[in-house]
Design an enzyme around this catalytic site. Sequence first.
Site, PDB file in Angstrom:
ATOM      1  N   ARG A 102     -25.531 -30.845  40.643  1.00 15.52           N
ATOM      2  CA  ARG A 102     -26.022 -30.063  41.580  1.00 15.52           C
ATOM      3  C   ARG A 102     -27.274 -29.252  41.049  1.00 15.52           C
ATOM      4  O   ARG A 102     -27.329 -28.492  40.239  1.00 15.52           O
ATOM      5  CB  ARG A 102     -25.217 -28.848  42.231  1.00 15.52           C
ATOM      6  CG  ARG A 102     -25.674 -28.063  43.174  1.00 15.52           C
ATOM      7  CD  ARG A 102     -24.780 -27.109  44.135  1.00 15.52           C
ATOM      8  NE  ARG A 102     -24.258 -28.039  45.067  1.00 15.52           N
ATOM      9  CZ  ARG A 102     -23.483 -27.692  46.167  1.00 15.52           C
ATOM     10  NH1 ARG A 102     -23.646 -26.207  46.302  1.00 15.52           N
ATOM     11  NH2 ARG A 102     -22.867 -28.254  47.160  1.00 15.52           N
ATOM     12  N   HIS A 129     -27.818 -34.349  50.087  1.00  3.44           N
ATOM     13  CA  HIS A 129     -26.207 -33.980  49.878  1.00  3.44           C
ATOM     14  C   HIS A 129     -25.269 -35.118  50.531  1.00  3.44           C
ATOM     15  O   HIS A 129     -24.626 -35.091  51.396  1.00  3.44           O
ATOM     16  CB  HIS A 129     -26.006 -32.476  50.617  1.00  3.44           C
ATOM     17  CG  HIS A 129     -24.850 -31.992  50.079  1.00  3.44           C
ATOM     18  ND1 HIS A 129     -24.036 -32.417  49.163  1.00  3.44           N
ATOM     19  CD2 HIS A 129     -24.324 -30.862  50.664  1.00  3.44           C
ATOM     20  CE1 HIS A 129     -23.267 -31.487  48.963  1.00  3.44           C
ATOM     21  NE2 HIS A 129     -23.213 -30.626  49.844  1.00  3.44           N
ATOM     22  N   GLN A 132     -21.376 -34.710  50.996  1.00  2.00           N
ATOM     23  CA  GLN A 132     -21.140 -33.648  52.399  1.00  2.00           C
ATOM     24  C   GLN A 132     -21.073 -34.687  53.306  1.00  2.00           C
ATOM     25  O   GLN A 132     -20.212 -34.592  54.330  1.00  2.00           O
ATOM     26  CB  GLN A 132     -22.440 -32.672  52.571  1.00  2.00           C
ATOM     27  CG  GLN A 132     -22.399 -32.016  53.963  1.00  2.00           C
ATOM     28  CD  GLN A 132     -20.847 -31.167  53.804  1.00  2.00           C
ATOM     29  OE1 GLN A 132     -20.744 -30.261  52.899  1.00  2.00           O
ATOM     30  NE2 GLN A 132     -20.071 -31.180  54.826  1.00  2.00           N
ATOM     31  N   ASP A 223     -26.810 -26.355  60.106  1.00  2.00           N
ATOM     32  CA  ASP A 223     -26.824 -25.971  58.637  1.00  2.00           C
ATOM     33  C   ASP A 223     -27.638 -24.352  58.538  1.00  2.00           C
ATOM     34  O   ASP A 223     -28.206 -24.011  59.493  1.00  2.00           O
ATOM     35  CB  ASP A 223     -27.282 -26.836  57.783  1.00  2.00           C
ATOM     36  CG  ASP A 223     -27.219 -26.446  56.202  1.00  2.00           C
ATOM     37  OD1 ASP A 223     -26.529 -25.559  55.742  1.00  2.00           O
ATOM     38  OD2 ASP A 223     -27.866 -27.085  55.362  1.00  2.00           O
ATOM     39  N   CYS A 263     -21.530 -27.797  57.515  1.00  2.00           N
ATOM     40  CA  CYS A 263     -21.391 -28.107  56.122  1.00  2.00           C
ATOM     41  C   CYS A 263     -20.718 -26.636  55.517  1.00  2.00           C
ATOM     42  O   CYS A 263     -20.173 -27.023  54.452  1.00  2.00           O
ATOM     43  CB  CYS A 263     -22.551 -28.789  55.359  1.00  2.00           C
ATOM     44  SG  CYS A 263     -23.993 -27.618  55.494  1.00  2.00           S
ATOM     45  N   ARG A 291     -14.019 -33.084  52.514  1.00  2.00           N
ATOM     46  CA  ARG A 291     -14.769 -33.365  51.307  1.00  2.00           C
ATOM     47  C   ARG A 291     -14.090 -33.860  50.149  1.00  2.00           C
ATOM     48  O   ARG A 291     -14.196 -34.728  49.333  1.00  2.00           O
ATOM     49  CB  ARG A 291     -15.534 -31.832  50.589  1.00  2.00           C
ATOM     50  CG  ARG A 291     -16.381 -31.287  51.688  1.00  2.00           C
ATOM     51  CD  ARG A 291     -17.595 -32.052  51.784  1.00  2.00           C
ATOM     52  NE  ARG A 291     -18.191 -32.345  50.407  1.00  2.00           N
ATOM     53  CZ  ARG A 291     -19.083 -31.601  49.656  1.00  2.00           C
ATOM     54  NH1 ARG A 291     -19.378 -30.403  50.364  1.00  2.00           N
ATOM     55  NH2 ARG A 291     -19.592 -31.614  48.389  1.00  2.00           N
TER      56      ARG A 291
HETATM   57  N1  NVA Z   1     -28.854 -26.782  52.945  1.00  2.00           N
HETATM   58  C1  NVA Z   1     -27.864 -25.958  52.201  1.00  2.00           C
HETATM   59  C2  NVA Z   1     -26.562 -26.588  52.070  1.00  2.00           C
HETATM   60  C3  NVA Z   1     -25.598 -25.883  51.516  1.00  2.00           C
HETATM   61  C4  NVA Z   1     -24.308 -26.869  51.329  1.00  2.00           C
HETATM   62  C5  NVA Z   1     -28.415 -25.643  51.007  1.00  2.00           C
HETATM   63  O1  NVA Z   1     -28.943 -26.572  50.193  1.00  2.00           O
HETATM   64  O2  NVA Z   1     -28.500 -24.611  50.698  1.00  2.00           O
HETATM   65  N1   CP Z   2     -21.126 -27.682  51.910  1.00  2.00           N
HETATM   66  C1   CP Z   2     -21.112 -27.529  50.404  1.00  2.00           C
HETATM   67  O1   CP Z   2     -21.780 -28.291  49.614  1.00  2.00           O
HETATM   68  O2   CP Z   2     -20.455 -26.286  50.085  1.00  2.00           O
HETATM   69  P1   CP Z   2     -20.503 -25.496  48.580  1.00  2.00           P
HETATM   70  O3   CP Z   2     -22.187 -25.193  48.381  1.00  2.00           O
HETATM   71  O4   CP Z   2     -19.740 -24.414  48.877  1.00  2.00           O
HETATM   72  O5   CP Z   2     -20.189 -26.510  47.669  1.00  2.00           O
END
Ligand code: NVA
Ligand code: CP
Length: 304
Positions: A102, A129, A132, A223, A263, A291
């Site tokens: 990540r 992502h 997801q 989101d 998400c 997930r």
């Molecule tokens: N668009 C959000 C998704 C979190 C799961 C982010 O990147 O923070």
């Molecule tokens: N939806 C998602 O990826 O959640 P987290 O950021 O908690 O992993």
Amino acid sequence: MERLKGRDLLSLADLSAEEVIYLLHLANDMKLGNASPRISKVLGLLFQKASTRTRVSFSVAMYQLGGQVIDLNPESTQVSRGEPLEDTARVLDRYLDVLAIRTFKQTDLETIADHARIPVINALTDLEHPCQVLADLLTAQSSFGELAGLTLTYLGDGNNIAHSLLIGCALVGVNVRVSTPPDYAPLPAIVKQAQAIAKEQTEVTITTDPKAAAEGAQVLYTDVWASMGQESEAGDRIPIFQPYQVNEDLLAVADARAIVLHCLPAHRGEEITDGVIEGAQSRVWEQAENRLHVQKALLASILG
Ligand code: NVA
Ligand code: CP
């Protein structure tokens, strides 16, 4: 599926339509307890951003498969002290069997994948992502039986989630509408990619009109308005994104059977109202559970 063995998942576009359908099928079998493959491998989690769902669901997936997990918090590794990603990748490669990353830049993920011989999985970047969206597709499939021919409308920021939804929906024949404020559209290169993947009858629509986008849709999806790394813009974004809020009025123009996805984490009162996320049409908790099932299917498939 033998073809997935040893493969990276850096973008959802790394999978074919058949592979996505296979993974959803396997995930569903695992969810129902009809498939329980065992693997004895080690997964590394190298996460440079916060995570609840992804971290825990990947860990539990690996434990349930019979494997182990090592949490490689950058702060407790040499990554935070500037060790080149190329070197980190070549070393981790010799200890681990699979690595989930990540991070911010897609190019950093690609650098690691280029220097590691083990499979590398995108656990969220600024661009995509994919894990997801595999869970999102499984959730829609569970609600409607068939994915092809559904319409999914995403409202909000043209971010990583919007990008993976564009690609994922195009792959499996779900019409996808992305509705964002004028300056927050998804990247044109991703839209083009989705249009190229979409079958002839599958529509890919980008619009600034949230009502038109939501009309008749079977899935409404939103989101956060400010993603991780954009916290300083959060206040300025609220009035710009307000018309894209998933609320009772917007849900009223969707298909009467429509489900609502997010998400998570959610900001109630911003991108979604409390009434909608807690309402009868919300499927967000099942979506979060999925997930675990899709990542278990993915890990089992790429680790053979
Ligand atoms: N668009 C959000 C998704 C979190 C799961 C982010 O990147 O923070
Ligand atoms: N939806 C998602 O990826 O959640 P987290 O950021 O908690 O992993």
